[in-house]
Scaffold this active site. Structure first.
Site, PDB file in Angstrom:
ATOM      1  N   GLU A 183       0.289  -1.007   0.334  1.00 22.81           N
ATOM      2  CA  GLU A 183       0.051  -0.261  -0.483  1.00 22.81           C
ATOM      3  C   GLU A 183       0.762   0.878   0.084  1.00 22.81           C
ATOM      4  O   GLU A 183       0.538   2.601   0.925  1.00 22.81           O
ATOM      5  CB  GLU A 183      -1.518   0.188   0.769  1.00 22.81           C
ATOM      6  CG  GLU A 183      -1.591  -0.874   0.927  1.00 22.81           C
ATOM      7  CD  GLU A 183      -2.927  -0.999   2.489  1.00 22.81           C
ATOM      8  OE1 GLU A 183      -3.936  -1.737   2.360  1.00 22.81           O
ATOM      9  OE2 GLU A 183      -2.494  -0.991   3.441  1.00 22.81           O
TER      10      GLU A 183
HETATM   11  C1  NGO Z   1      -3.775  -4.774   5.003  1.00 25.65           C
HETATM   12  C2  NGO Z   1      -3.693  -4.200   5.308  1.00 25.65           C
HETATM   13  C3  NGO Z   1      -2.797  -3.395   6.670  1.00 25.65           C
HETATM   14  C4  NGO Z   1      -4.267  -3.544   7.542  1.00 25.65           C
HETATM   15  C5  NGO Z   1      -4.838  -4.724   7.138  1.00 25.65           C
HETATM   16  C6  NGO Z   1      -6.138  -4.759   7.517  1.00 25.65           C
HETATM   17  C7  NGO Z   1      -2.311  -5.136   4.349  1.00 25.65           C
HETATM   18  C8  NGO Z   1      -0.699  -6.745   4.352  1.00 25.65           C
HETATM   19  N1  NGO Z   1      -2.251  -4.562   4.469  1.00 25.65           N
HETATM   20  O1  NGO Z   1      -2.986  -5.806   5.267  1.00 25.65           O
HETATM   21  O2  NGO Z   1      -2.582  -2.409   6.863  1.00 25.65           O
HETATM   22  O3  NGO Z   1      -4.287  -2.969   8.644  1.00 25.65           O
HETATM   23  O4  NGO Z   1      -5.174  -5.285   5.475  1.00 25.65           O
HETATM   24  O5  NGO Z   1      -6.876  -5.652   7.407  1.00 25.65           O
END
Ligand code: NGO
Length: 613
Positions: free
Chosen positions: A394
């Site tokens: 992300e």
């Molecule tokens: C995503 C995100 C995290 C969140 C999570 C919540 C990943 C790998 N990045 O997973 O920052 O906390 O979802 O479910």
């Protein structure tokens, strides 16, 4: 088989003076329920249920119940009958994760005697496993269980842990033989012995989870088990960044992993809301970056000594810690501490929300690579395991090419530290480096970019968001957790196959499975446990058991049988309606523990279920 009482005994009266105090004195863990059990009149004047956490002074119990002499006599008769009938031993196949091969021998049950000795190969790691076994068995049995090391350990009426050096069982396999004359666990490694010990523990009555002595028949079911894991990587990720959890909480989570033969603890140490590990060369990361948490909950960070304690405790249980420093995104806390790393060199405000994807360290700034080198270098020096997790998820604000270049440079830094890199599957487009591992967290089972990285040599750890994300709610009314990847009940956590999950990825590229627990909405140890149980054993079984053993019907039965163990050990769990929990023999007293409800989960907290992104 113990005879369940034919009438229902009175529940304890919590308003009576003495009851609760006595209970907490005798049982430090919450008593959340009963199972069919033997009543035993212990020599110290207390009346103890063999596989529950409940004990009350016999006189008090009599008065509390306010029964007539006749009623008391028939209650005593029932108890005597229960005493005469030995408790049903656990069946040999009732193990989670399911063993590779189970051969019961009904004529060979073993009764652990008070004078049993644990004999173990004269090897320090094996002796440590024997010490662990003794420490597991001594509190509930009250037996001394001395440990003796010897060149050729034989059961001789007790338990032998034999480190054979035989490679046939692999790095973690074991063989367990239970006969009337004793118990033998053989393995080629101490890790194998350790896993065998966890199986042995599950084969004893649930009362073995008690922290104080109870008179019971400690019977193990006769027969043999041959067992080896399907995958070398079987893990849990704990997010200590969104909410901070102290060392004691983490150690307890490690114990839960060990029970189910998991061997990796991935610690998500840094994120927008908090930086959780002291770095000597960049001290403000922890002192400033660690100050906050989601919802302005208290922050915190691990000192070097704290982190080493976690690593050592895990290593003693044959669990490798994988530290994650999430880069280049999810770095707001680092930027608050060191604005020189921010693209505009301006400190952002601390962040206590639950959005993602807005922060990043500047990939165009050389200082950023000093920071990465120093941080990963210091953490690597404290981490004996092979892996450093660099996050990579992300980073929405970093253009794709810049992002790939950044990841490649960080991968080189990891290689120079003589470690293997792991990242979330978003790092797939970056060039391959030896032994690179991608952690899949998508929800579709379809990703050509990841499949291509695998063709270039990467291997995969599977954490599909829609099966393995333990921060997802079980059901719409689960009071904490997310639902962006769907609802994950126990069956959904269990019913998928890591080997064929991702299109275009061959089974050989799969290293294993990992269940992440993100903690935007998880604030206490009880809530951690509530989200882990009963789904953690489901993921553990996918990682350990051969596919040929996979089957929901058998799994749900075996798993439900662990409820009384969790009750006895004071583990909070979701009493999922999908599982056939053993019927309590007596009414369930109201929970005394902090945040556990047997029916639904932790009490709802207002505003406790933030959405994602
Ligand atoms: C995503 C995100 C995290 C969140 C999570 C919540 C990943 C790998 N990045 O997973 O920052 O906390 O979802 O479910």
């Amino acid at each position: 088989m113990s005879a369940p009482p034919d009438t229902t005994p009175e529940p304890l009266d919590p308003t009576r003076s003495g009851n609760l105090a006595e209970l907490s004195e005798v049982t430090p863990t919450p008593a959340t329920g009963y199972t069919a059990a033997d009543h035993i009149a212990a020599g110290d004047g207390t009346s103890v249920r063999a596989d529950t956490e409940t004990a009350v002074p016999a006189d008090d119990a009599v008065q509390a119940a306010g029964r007539t002499a006749g009623e008391l006599a028939s209650a005593a008769e029932r108890e005597a009958a229960a005493l005469l009938a030995p408790p049903a031993p656990v069946r040999l196949g009732e193990v989670v994760p399911a063993p590779e091969r189970v051969e019961p021998d009904a004529a060979a049950d073993y009764l652990l005697a008070a004078d049993a000795v644990i004999r173990v190969s004269a090897d320090p790691a094996a002796v440590a496993v024997a010490g662990h076994l003794a420490a597991l068995l001594r509190p509930a049995t009250g037996y001394p269980l001395p440990v003796t090391d010897t060149a050729t350990p034989v059961p001789a009426g007790g338990i032998a842990l034999d480190l054979t050096g035989d490679a046939a069982l692999g790095a973690e396999g074991y063989r367990l033989d239970i006969t009337t004359d004793g118990v033998r666990i053989a393995a080629g490694t101490a890790a194998g012995l350790f896993h065998g010990v966890q199986t042995l523990r599950q084969l004893l009555p649930a009362a073995v989870e008690r922290s104080t002595p109870v008179a019971a028949r400690w019977v193990l079911p006769g027969g043999s088990i041959l067992d080896r894991p399907r995958y070398p990587h079987r893990g849990v990720m704990l997010d200590v960044a969104r909410h901070f959890f102290g060392v004691t909480d983490v150690l307890r989570v490690i114990d839960h992993l060990a029970r189910y033969k998991l061997n990796r603890l991935h610690l998500h140490l840094t994120d927008d809301q908090g930086w959780r590990i002291a770095i000597d060369s960049w001290p403000r990361l922890a002192t400033v970056g660690g100050a906050g948490a989601v919802g302005d909950a208290p922050g915190g960070y691990y000192s070097r000594a704290d982190y080493q304690r976690i690593v050592a405790y895990a290593a003693d249980r044959h669990i490798t810690v994988i530290p994650e420093v999430d880069l280049p995104g999810h770095t707001n806390a680092a930027l608050v501490a060191y604005p020189e790393l921010a693209p505009d060199r301006v400190a952002p405000p601390p962040y206590a929300g639950t959005e993602v994807g807005f922060s990043y360290v500047d990939p165009a700034n050389e200082r950023t690579y000093d920071f990465v080198t120093d941080v990963l270098g210091e953490i690597a020096a404290l981490t004996p395991g092979r892996w450093l997790h660099i996050g990579g998820d992300e980073a929405f604000k970093v253009p794709a090419e810049v992002y790939a270049g950044f990841v490649e440079r960080v991968q080189r830094i990891v290689a120079e530290l003589d470690r293997d890199v792991i990242g979330w599957h978003q790092i797939a487009p970056a060039a391959h480096v030896d032994r690179r591992v991608l952690q899949w967290w998508g929800t579709t089972g379809e990703d050509p970019v990841t499949a291509e990285a695998v063709r270039r040599g990467a291997r995969l750890v599977l954490s599909p968001g829609n099966h393995a994300y333990l921060d997802m709610k079980y059901a719409p009314d689960t009071p904490i957790g997310h639902d962006w990847a769907g609802l994950i009940d126990v069956r959904r956590a269990y019913d998928w196959d890591p080997a064929s999950h991702l299109t275009g990825v061959p089974a050989e590229a799969v290293l294993g499975v990992e269940a992440p627990l993100w903690t935007e909405s998880v604030t206490t140890l009880a809530e951690i446990e509530f989200m882990l149980f009963p789904r953690l054993p489901a993921i553990a079984e996918l990682g350990w058991s051969p596919r040929s053993t996979h089957g929901w019907v058998s799994f749900r039965e075996r798993l439900a049988g662990h409820g009384p163990r969790w009750d006895t050990a004071g583990i909070a769990y979701h009493r999922s309606p999908e599982l056939p929990w053993p019927q309590p023999a007596t009414p369930i007293p109201a929970p005394r523990g902090p945040a556990v409800s047997r029916s639904g989960g932790p009490p709802a907290r207002p505003g406790a279920t933030p959405g994602r992104g």
